[in-house]
Design a protein around this motif. Sequence first.
Motif, PDB file in Angstrom:
ATOM      1  N   GLU A 102      34.778  41.451  36.656  1.00  0.00           N
ATOM      2  CA  GLU A 102      34.614  42.868  36.308  1.00  0.00           C
ATOM      3  C   GLU A 102      34.475  42.981  34.789  1.00  0.00           C
ATOM      4  N   THR A 103      33.263  43.174  34.323  1.00  0.00           N
ATOM      5  CA  THR A 103      33.050  43.152  32.875  1.00  0.00           C
ATOM      6  C   THR A 103      32.284  44.372  32.381  1.00  0.00           C
ATOM      7  N   GLU A 104      31.941  45.279  33.282  1.00  0.00           N
ATOM      8  CA  GLU A 104      31.191  46.479  32.895  1.00  0.00           C
ATOM      9  C   GLU A 104      32.045  47.359  31.982  1.00  0.00           C
ATOM     10  N   PRO A 105      31.509  47.824  30.860  1.00  0.00           N
ATOM     11  CA  PRO A 105      32.325  48.680  29.984  1.00  0.00           C
ATOM     12  C   PRO A 105      32.925  49.864  30.744  1.00  0.00           C
ATOM     13  N   GLY A 106      34.212  50.043  30.591  1.00  0.00           N
ATOM     14  CA  GLY A 106      34.908  51.156  31.234  1.00  0.00           C
ATOM     15  C   GLY A 106      35.574  50.784  32.547  1.00  0.00           C
ATOM     16  N   SER A 107      35.221  49.620  33.104  1.00  0.00           N
ATOM     17  CA  SER A 107      35.761  49.244  34.417  1.00  0.00           C
ATOM     18  C   SER A 107      37.037  48.428  34.273  1.00  0.00           C
ATOM     19  N   PHE A 108      38.077  48.862  34.952  1.00  0.00           N
ATOM     20  CA  PHE A 108      39.324  48.097  34.907  1.00  0.00           C
ATOM     21  C   PHE A 108      40.089  48.185  36.214  1.00  0.00           C
ATOM     22  N   LYS A 109      39.376  48.503  37.296  1.00  0.00           N
ATOM     23  CA  LYS A 109      40.024  48.700  38.592  1.00  0.00           C
ATOM     24  C   LYS A 109      40.397  47.399  39.297  1.00  0.00           C
ATOM     25  N   ASP A 110      39.473  46.410  39.252  1.00  0.00           N
ATOM     26  CA  ASP A 110      39.712  45.178  40.009  1.00  0.00           C
ATOM     27  C   ASP A 110      40.858  44.359  39.413  1.00  0.00           C
ATOM     28  N   ARG A 111      41.103  44.559  38.121  1.00  0.00           N
ATOM     29  CA  ARG A 111      42.220  43.844  37.483  1.00  0.00           C
ATOM     30  C   ARG A 111      43.527  44.169  38.209  1.00  0.00           C
ATOM     31  N   LEU A 112      43.765  45.446  38.452  1.00  0.00           N
ATOM     32  CA  LEU A 112      44.999  45.864  39.135  1.00  0.00           C
ATOM     33  C   LEU A 112      45.063  45.260  40.538  1.00  0.00           C
ATOM     34  N   LEU A 113      43.953  45.367  41.277  1.00  0.00           N
ATOM     35  CA  LEU A 113      43.960  44.890  42.663  1.00  0.00           C
ATOM     36  C   LEU A 113      44.245  43.391  42.739  1.00  0.00           C
ATOM     37  N   MET A 114      43.718  42.631  41.776  1.00  0.00           N
ATOM     38  CA  MET A 114      43.929  41.173  41.809  1.00  0.00           C
ATOM     39  C   MET A 114      45.305  40.785  41.264  1.00  0.00           C
ATOM     40  N   GLU A 115      45.725  41.487  40.209  1.00  0.00           N
ATOM     41  CA  GLU A 115      47.012  41.135  39.584  1.00  0.00           C
ATOM     42  C   GLU A 115      48.193  41.518  40.459  1.00  0.00           C
ATOM     43  N   ALA A 116      48.160  42.750  40.952  1.00  0.00           N
ATOM     44  CA  ALA A 116      49.338  43.291  41.624  1.00  0.00           C
ATOM     45  C   ALA A 116      49.313  43.095  43.135  1.00  0.00           C
ATOM     46  N   LEU A 117      48.113  42.971  43.701  1.00  0.00           N
ATOM     47  CA  LEU A 117      48.010  42.959  45.160  1.00  0.00           C
ATOM     48  C   LEU A 117      47.124  41.815  45.656  1.00  0.00           C
ATOM     49  N   PRO A 118      47.432  40.585  45.231  1.00  0.00           N
ATOM     50  CA  PRO A 118      46.569  39.469  45.636  1.00  0.00           C
ATOM     51  C   PRO A 118      46.535  39.260  47.146  1.00  0.00           C
ATOM     52  N   GLN A 119      47.677  39.490  47.829  1.00  0.00           N
ATOM     53  CA  GLN A 119      47.713  39.262  49.286  1.00  0.00           C
ATOM     54  C   GLN A 119      46.761  40.217  50.014  1.00  0.00           C
ATOM     55  N   GLN A 120      46.624  41.435  49.487  1.00  0.00           N
ATOM     56  CA  GLN A 120      45.749  42.418  50.128  1.00  0.00           C
ATOM     57  C   GLN A 120      44.297  41.946  50.050  1.00  0.00           C
ATOM     58  N   LEU A 121      43.904  41.412  48.890  1.00  0.00           N
ATOM     59  CA  LEU A 121      42.535  40.912  48.729  1.00  0.00           C
ATOM     60  C   LEU A 121      42.314  39.689  49.618  1.00  0.00           C
ATOM     61  N   ILE A 122      43.296  38.799  49.651  1.00  0.00           N
ATOM     62  CA  ILE A 122      43.166  37.591  50.476  1.00  0.00           C
ATOM     63  C   ILE A 122      43.033  37.979  51.952  1.00  0.00           C
ATOM     64  N   GLU A 123      43.826  38.962  52.364  1.00  0.00           N
ATOM     65  CA  GLU A 123      43.768  39.422  53.759  1.00  0.00           C
ATOM     66  C   GLU A 123      42.401  40.040  54.059  1.00  0.00           C
ATOM     67  N   GLY A 124      41.923  40.872  53.147  1.00  0.00           N
ATOM     68  CA  GLY A 124      40.615  41.510  53.336  1.00  0.00           C
ATOM     69  C   GLY A 124      39.496  40.481  53.390  1.00  0.00           C
ATOM     70  N   ALA A 125      39.576  39.489  52.513  1.00  0.00           N
ATOM     71  CA  ALA A 125      38.535  38.456  52.470  1.00  0.00           C
ATOM     72  C   ALA A 125      38.583  37.606  53.742  1.00  0.00           C
ATOM     73  N   THR A 126      39.787  37.367  54.267  1.00  0.00           N
ATOM     74  CA  THR A 126      39.923  36.568  55.497  1.00  0.00           C
ATOM     75  C   THR A 126      39.317  37.313  56.686  1.00  0.00           C
ATOM     76  N   ILE A 127      39.613  38.610  56.772  1.00  0.00           N
ATOM     77  CA  ILE A 127      39.039  39.410  57.864  1.00  0.00           C
ATOM     78  C   ILE A 127      37.514  39.442  57.729  1.00  0.00           C
ATOM     79  N   ALA A 128      37.046  39.633  56.499  1.00  0.00           N
ATOM     80  CA  ALA A 128      35.599  39.704  56.261  1.00  0.00           C
ATOM     81  C   ALA A 128      34.927  38.388  56.636  1.00  0.00           C
ATOM     82  N   ALA A 129      35.555  37.275  56.261  1.00  0.00           N
ATOM     83  CA  ALA A 129      34.986  35.962  56.565  1.00  0.00           C
ATOM     84  C   ALA A 129      34.906  35.764  58.075  1.00  0.00           C
ATOM     85  N   TYR A 130      35.960  36.175  58.769  1.00  0.00           N
ATOM     86  CA  TYR A 130      35.983  36.081  60.238  1.00  0.00           C
ATOM     87  C   TYR A 130      34.848  36.927  60.837  1.00  0.00           C
TER      88      TYR A 130
END
Lengths: 428, 157
Positions: free
Chosen positions: A89-117
């Motif tokens: 996430e490098t677009e000027p003004g964007s800082f949303k994905d930082r929070l999701l990855m830093e604070a909620l890694p399990q949620q992203l991993i779960e979402g990616a696992t479901i998506a992969a399935y």
Amino acid sequence: MSDKPLTGRATADRQPHSLAAWRRLGGGAGLALALKRHSPEAIIALIEAAGLRGRGGAGFPTANKWRFMRAGAEKAGPGACYLCVNGDETEPGSFKDRLLMEALPQQLIEGATIAAYAMGATEVIILVRDEYRAAAAALSRAIVEAEQTGLLGRDILGSGFDLTMRVHASAGRYIVGEETALIAALEGERPVPRHRPPYPAVSGLWGRPTTVNNVETLSAVPSIVEHGAEWYQGLSHTNEGGTKLYGVSGCVARPQLIEAPMGTTARELFDLCGGIRQGRALFAFQPGGGATAFLETAELDVPLDFAHTKRAGSSLGTGALIVLDDHACPVAAIGRHMRFYARESCGLCTPCRDGLPWVAKLLDTIEAGKGTRGDIDLLHQHVALSGPSGRSYCDLNTGALTPLRSGLERFGDIFAAHLQGSCPVGRA
Amino acid sequence: MSLSPAIRTAIAQAAAHHGGPKAAMLEALKLVQEAEGWVSDAHLKEAAEALGVTTAEIDSLATFYSQIFRSPVGDTVILLCDGLSCFLCGGDAVRDAVMSRLGIGFGETTPDGKFTLINICCVGGCDLAPVALVGPERKLVGPLTADDLDALIGGAR
């Protein structure tokens, strides 16, 4: 049931949970349901019914992307298929994905696992920008924990579904967030965009079917599976499903990230941020990051979803609202963006490599009150020549010139005043 | 000085982890940089040899990514964001103050080798603007005032 499916479980200090704590908060329910009760096709249908659109900026329907991948995988035959998670996430003004990855890694991993399935991926690679070291560390730890408890690896939750996942830390370049450049980066090539077609769903990473999804998109998936499409649609103010993680920055009293119903207006978001700072007035705002067109006071009540923002003449992009007050000179602001895009061009195509530094220099000259009418004409020419397709491999150049195009249209009088050596709004 | 056996082992492990020597080139560069502070020509060549790729291949990445340093940097690297959100929140004043305090511009290192100052694109800390990333951990600091940065530099000196 939270009305904030993306951030409802984040702690105030953004510290990631342990897997055990995540489960105590109800985490993991979406994955269990997905693997035990749903077929891959049923999950894609659910995502379609929920109206989930890609949160990386383009807003492409997520279910369609996943279907392309399934079709690509079927055609390609046996072998690895990849889900690449775009955490660059490098677009000027964007800082949303930082929070999701830093604070909620399990949620992203779960979402990616479901998506992969759902889409038939066998391997997930999460590409994280180098500047997000806490996020990369949190994700790496959470992946190890998931592997140790049977949530990743072979036969996940006894379903027969196998999946590997790893983090790839990048090393700083905006272009790596472009879909095909990201794939090139993972192959160890110089990360420059590639021509499409072939599309990644047909020939992506290592020539195999590949899907690239944004962090926010995948982070929304577990709750959709857990609570259903109707519930997710119901969170939105418009017919585009769910919530959006809006990031408001610039001239507001309290810049912040806000998870709000899709279609929330800029007026509502600015109010939540304590209004325009120092008692000043709104001048303009970009609704979706550095590469989106300006909106003004007249557009404060536009529901900020993909369709409404487009109808208003801009785009939702990443939902990163950058706010200019009536003391912020738009020529200086656009100049800042242009320096960024000029610096971050990968240099592959001439309009970007040569054009953007030229534009940045022209804007510096005009900002300094040393510009001429001819300079403004040149800016118009650059804008006119930045075609959306055919002139360059990717959208960086077109996106970069979008705020300039918009600024010349909306604030032409301010550009003209600069030629006389004065700035009617003053520096920020 | 040659790369240590530990780094060579780590590079070999990276090749296994990332799906082959080419895909591990960036990781190899980062391992070298972590140990040495920057990537010299000699170490670049050694990393290439360790992976079995050409020096040109690995250099094509080393010269592309902005966080791979191909010349020496100071003990503490300060990456100052010059994105629009930081500018709108007074980033220029912070930039001017730190440049004046250190006596260097962007891309330069103080003569005592303690600090390198680099401008960087938006670092995803717009809610804390103006921000900088400081030191090997790339610690995000903000909202910065000229005084804060002065204290930061003073503390490290």
